[in-house]
Design a protein around this motif. Sequence first.
Motif, PDB file in Angstrom:
ATOM      1  N   UNK A 102       0.828  -1.208   0.000  1.00  0.00           N
ATOM      2  CA  UNK A 102       0.000   0.000   0.000  1.00  0.00           C
ATOM      3  C   UNK A 102       0.864   1.260   0.000  1.00  0.00           C
ATOM      4  N   UNK A 103       1.890   1.263   0.843  1.00  0.00           N
ATOM      5  CA  UNK A 103       2.757   2.432   0.942  1.00  0.00           C
ATOM      6  C   UNK A 103       3.512   2.674  -0.366  1.00  0.00           C
ATOM      7  N   UNK A 104       3.911   1.589  -1.021  1.00  0.00           N
ATOM      8  CA  UNK A 104       4.603   1.713  -2.301  1.00  0.00           C
ATOM      9  C   UNK A 104       3.697   2.368  -3.338  1.00  0.00           C
ATOM     10  N   UNK A 105       2.463   1.882  -3.440  1.00  0.00           N
ATOM     11  CA  UNK A 105       1.506   2.438  -4.401  1.00  0.00           C
ATOM     12  C   UNK A 105       1.178   3.885  -4.046  1.00  0.00           C
ATOM     13  N   UNK A 106       0.947   4.151  -2.756  1.00  0.00           N
ATOM     14  CA  UNK A 106       0.624   5.509  -2.322  1.00  0.00           C
ATOM     15  C   UNK A 106       1.772   6.470  -2.625  1.00  0.00           C
ATOM     16  N   UNK A 107       3.004   6.047  -2.350  1.00  0.00           N
ATOM     17  CA  UNK A 107       4.167   6.890  -2.603  1.00  0.00           C
ATOM     18  C   UNK A 107       4.293   7.193  -4.093  1.00  0.00           C
ATOM     19  N   UNK A 108       4.112   6.177  -4.926  1.00  0.00           N
ATOM     20  CA  UNK A 108       4.236   6.379  -6.372  1.00  0.00           C
ATOM     21  C   UNK A 108       3.162   7.331  -6.883  1.00  0.00           C
ATOM     22  N   UNK A 109       1.929   7.158  -6.424  1.00  0.00           N
ATOM     23  CA  UNK A 109       0.825   7.986  -6.904  1.00  0.00           C
ATOM     24  C   UNK A 109       0.964   9.425  -6.431  1.00  0.00           C
ATOM     25  N   UNK A 110       1.285   9.608  -5.147  1.00  0.00           N
ATOM     26  CA  UNK A 110       1.445  10.957  -4.599  1.00  0.00           C
ATOM     27  C   UNK A 110       2.636  11.660  -5.242  1.00  0.00           C
ATOM     28  N   UNK A 111       3.693  10.914  -5.506  1.00  0.00           N
ATOM     29  CA  UNK A 111       4.869  11.492  -6.170  1.00  0.00           C
ATOM     30  C   UNK A 111       4.511  11.994  -7.564  1.00  0.00           C
ATOM     31  N   UNK A 112       3.709  11.225  -8.280  1.00  0.00           N
ATOM     32  CA  UNK A 112       3.279  11.621  -9.617  1.00  0.00           C
ATOM     33  C   UNK A 112       2.448  12.900  -9.575  1.00  0.00           C
ATOM     34  N   UNK A 113       1.499  12.955  -8.646  1.00  0.00           N
ATOM     35  CA  UNK A 113       0.671  14.154  -8.522  1.00  0.00           C
ATOM     36  C   UNK A 113       1.504  15.360  -8.088  1.00  0.00           C
ATOM     37  N   UNK A 114       2.465  15.124  -7.183  1.00  0.00           N
ATOM     38  CA  UNK A 114       3.333  16.214  -6.715  1.00  0.00           C
ATOM     39  C   UNK A 114       4.197  16.747  -7.853  1.00  0.00           C
ATOM     40  N   UNK A 115       4.617  15.845  -8.735  1.00  0.00           N
ATOM     41  CA  UNK A 115       5.429  16.256  -9.885  1.00  0.00           C
ATOM     42  C   UNK A 115       4.636  17.212 -10.774  1.00  0.00           C
ATOM     43  N   UNK A 116       3.391  16.855 -11.062  1.00  0.00           N
ATOM     44  CA  UNK A 116       2.552  17.719 -11.888  1.00  0.00           C
ATOM     45  C   UNK A 116       2.292  19.054 -11.192  1.00  0.00           C
ATOM     46  N   UNK A 117       2.023  18.987  -9.877  1.00  0.00           N
ATOM     47  CA  UNK A 117       1.732  20.199  -9.133  1.00  0.00           C
ATOM     48  C   UNK A 117       2.948  21.126  -9.075  1.00  0.00           C
ATOM     49  N   UNK A 118       4.128  20.549  -8.933  1.00  0.00           N
ATOM     50  CA  UNK A 118       5.365  21.330  -8.840  1.00  0.00           C
ATOM     51  C   UNK A 118       5.593  22.167 -10.093  1.00  0.00           C
ATOM     52  N   UNK A 119       5.234  21.591 -11.234  1.00  0.00           N
ATOM     53  CA  UNK A 119       5.461  22.289 -12.495  1.00  0.00           C
ATOM     54  C   UNK A 119       4.210  23.008 -12.998  1.00  0.00           C
ATOM     55  N   UNK A 120       3.283  23.251 -12.070  1.00  0.00           N
ATOM     56  CA  UNK A 120       2.112  24.061 -12.391  1.00  0.00           C
ATOM     57  C   UNK A 120       1.154  23.423 -13.366  1.00  0.00           C
ATOM     58  N   UNK A 121       1.153  22.113 -13.417  1.00  0.00           N
ATOM     59  CA  UNK A 121       0.283  21.423 -14.384  1.00  0.00           C
ATOM     60  C   UNK A 121      -1.006  20.978 -13.701  1.00  0.00           C
ATOM     61  N   UNK A 122      -1.734  21.925 -13.146  1.00  0.00           N
ATOM     62  CA  UNK A 122      -2.965  21.580 -12.422  1.00  0.00           C
ATOM     63  C   UNK A 122      -4.003  20.946 -13.340  1.00  0.00           C
ATOM     64  N   UNK A 123      -4.010  21.382 -14.614  1.00  0.00           N
ATOM     65  CA  UNK A 123      -4.956  20.775 -15.562  1.00  0.00           C
ATOM     66  C   UNK A 123      -4.641  19.299 -15.784  1.00  0.00           C
TER      67      UNK A 123
END
Length: 196
Positions: A149-170
Amino acid sequence: QEVMPSFWAMVLQHVKQGLVHVLQGIDHLLFLVVVLSVRFSIRAIAIVLSCFTVGHAISMVAVVFFSFPVNPSVVEPAIAATIVGIGLLDRLIENRKVPMSLMTRSAIVFSCALIHGLGFASGLSELNLDLTGKIISLVGFNAGIEVGQLFVAFAFVTLLSYFQKYGASRKINFLVNYWSHFSIGLGSLLFVHYVL
């Protein structure tokens, strides 16, 4: 296989089984990512995942220690139904712009986890272990599930954080919406498959 494996060897064996069960179980993975797709904080995600852990642990104890009956022909469609239900609920909330409280989300995830725990426990209940073996299997298997669960959660949150970091809210909105609709569709197919 060792004839007389050590305590830690047995624990590690069950940890591996729990990890594999999560990472290879498409229904459990779908449910987990659908739960994570609501953009809560890291703290909130930890609380929701903890509710999922407690819920499936309760079901596993009921099956392994108290011989709670598990009928795969009922449990498997029910697990698929939780995926569809969470996905539809999220779409409804998104469309009506009515936020769901963390407490409500946690309670729903906990209820669904009770059903998923029956699926997790079905394999363990068939091993006919003694008391020590049951404790070892539950501790190890739950630990493996948590690692998965933690592995999947980390991967998913990391992906969303990557998009958010570069202003890709859309892109975040597209990803979450796409995943939600995809999960509802695949969950529905799994439900029909399990029923038939």
